[in-house]
Design an enzyme around this catalytic site. Structure first.
Site, PDB file in Angstrom:
ATOM      1  N   HIS A  53       0.829  -1.208   0.000  1.00  6.97           N
ATOM      2  CA  HIS A  53       0.000   0.000   0.000  1.00  6.97           C
ATOM      3  C   HIS A  53       0.866   1.263   0.000  1.00  6.97           C
ATOM      4  O   HIS A  53       0.546   2.239  -0.673  1.00  6.97           O
ATOM      5  CB  HIS A  53      -0.947   0.005   1.199  1.00  6.97           C
ATOM      6  CG  HIS A  53      -2.054  -0.979   1.079  1.00  6.97           C
ATOM      7  ND1 HIS A  53      -3.008  -0.911   0.104  1.00  6.97           N
ATOM      8  CD2 HIS A  53      -2.362  -2.066   1.822  1.00  6.97           C
ATOM      9  CE1 HIS A  53      -3.850  -1.908   0.227  1.00  6.97           C
ATOM     10  NE2 HIS A  53      -3.483  -2.634   1.272  1.00  6.97           N
ATOM     11  N   ARG A  54       1.957   1.252   0.750  1.00  7.67           N
ATOM     12  CA  ARG A  54       2.863   2.397   0.796  1.00  7.67           C
ATOM     13  C   ARG A  54       3.435   2.673  -0.603  1.00  7.67           C
ATOM     14  O   ARG A  54       3.479   3.816  -1.047  1.00  7.67           O
ATOM     15  CB  ARG A  54       3.992   2.121   1.788  1.00  7.67           C
ATOM     16  CG  ARG A  54       4.916   3.311   1.980  1.00  7.67           C
ATOM     17  CD  ARG A  54       6.092   3.002   2.899  1.00  7.67           C
ATOM     18  NE  ARG A  54       5.655   2.586   4.212  1.00  7.67           N
ATOM     19  CZ  ARG A  54       6.068   1.468   4.819  1.00  7.67           C
ATOM     20  NH1 ARG A  54       6.918   0.659   4.222  1.00  7.67           N
ATOM     21  NH2 ARG A  54       5.629   1.162   6.016  1.00  7.67           N
ATOM     22  N   ASP A  56       2.103   1.760  -3.522  1.00 10.51           N
ATOM     23  CA  ASP A  56       1.006   2.229  -4.378  1.00 10.51           C
ATOM     24  C   ASP A  56       0.771   3.724  -4.173  1.00 10.51           C
ATOM     25  O   ASP A  56       0.611   4.475  -5.139  1.00 10.51           O
ATOM     26  CB  ASP A  56      -0.290   1.467  -4.099  1.00 10.51           C
ATOM     27  CG  ASP A  56      -0.248   0.031  -4.572  1.00 10.51           C
ATOM     28  OD1 ASP A  56       0.668  -0.330  -5.349  1.00 10.51           O
ATOM     29  OD2 ASP A  56      -1.137  -0.743  -4.150  1.00 10.51           O
ATOM     30  N   ARG A  57       0.749   4.159  -2.919  1.00 10.81           N
ATOM     31  CA  ARG A  57       0.535   5.580  -2.633  1.00 10.81           C
ATOM     32  C   ARG A  57       1.690   6.426  -3.148  1.00 10.81           C
ATOM     33  O   ARG A  57       1.487   7.514  -3.659  1.00 10.81           O
ATOM     34  CB  ARG A  57       0.325   5.798  -1.131  1.00 10.81           C
ATOM     35  CG  ARG A  57      -0.994   5.293  -0.622  1.00 10.81           C
ATOM     36  CD  ARG A  57      -1.260   5.735   0.798  1.00 10.81           C
ATOM     37  NE  ARG A  57      -0.262   5.290   1.745  1.00 10.81           N
ATOM     38  CZ  ARG A  57      -0.325   4.173   2.468  1.00 10.81           C
ATOM     39  NH1 ARG A  57      -1.365   3.369   2.341  1.00 10.81           N
ATOM     40  NH2 ARG A  57       0.618   3.868   3.320  1.00 10.81           N
TER      41      ARG A  57
END
Length: 182
Positions: A53-54, A56-57
């Site tokens: 997720h990190r 992707d952000r």
């Protein structure tokens, strides 16, 4: 009410609330898109999910601040005009309520402990609003979370009521649709 605009969104697991909130932040005319992450990696699988997720952000232009417990420590890293997404109230609450469980005395069992953390959270959110253009707060529904004990449900309900009262807009997410509640 403090500072600039705050939006509160809640919904069930996999309701689309986080994606909806991210979209709100990315479309704000803000200096930076800040993601305050409340998750903690307790095992290898969760560590991999957080890292995915990190990343992707990062590719979407986010600045991620990992702050699973002491949200107030993120304040010095914020700049005037930022758009801030805090995801998620429920993970922060679980982290705070059960901090100290390994010693046998979690915060939930200590008189006055959660009241102090609650006061600090309110002050912190007011501080975030004072510098940010927009603050979007994401949370699971009170009865939808996996933790089903009385202190957790009571505190989550109390925090949700306050967040709705403090927000200019409040939404409930269901099946990918945001329903305005305030």
């Amino acid at each position: 009410m403090a500072g600039n605009k705050m939006i509160f969104i809640s919904g069930g697991v996999r309701s689309g609330k986080s994606a909806w909130a991210e979209n709100k932040i990315l479309h704000a005319k803000a200096r930076r898109s800040i993601y305050l992450a409340s998750g903690r990696a307790y095992d290898n699988e969760m560590a991999q999910r957080i890292e995915r997720h990190r990343q992707d952000r990062f590719y979407d232009g986010w600045t991620t601040i990992e702050q699973p417990i002491h949200l107030e420590e993120a304040l010095p890293r914020l700049k005037t005009g930022d758009a801030v997404l805090w995801d998620c109230v429920t993970t922060w609450l679980a982290n705070e309520l059960y901090a100290g469980w390994e010693t046998g005395t979690p915060c939930a069992a200590q008189p006055g402990c959660m009241e102090k953390k609650w006061a600090a959270l309110q002050e912190t959110l007011h501080g975030i609003r004072a510098v940010s253009e927009l603050l979007v707060v994401v949370s699971n529904e009170v009865m939808d979370d996996f933790i089903r004990d009385e202190p957790y449900q009571r505190w989550l309900g109390r925090i949700h009521l306050w967040l709705v009262a403090e927000s200019e807009e409040a939404f409930e997410m269901e099946n990918g649709f945001a329903y305005k509640r305030k």
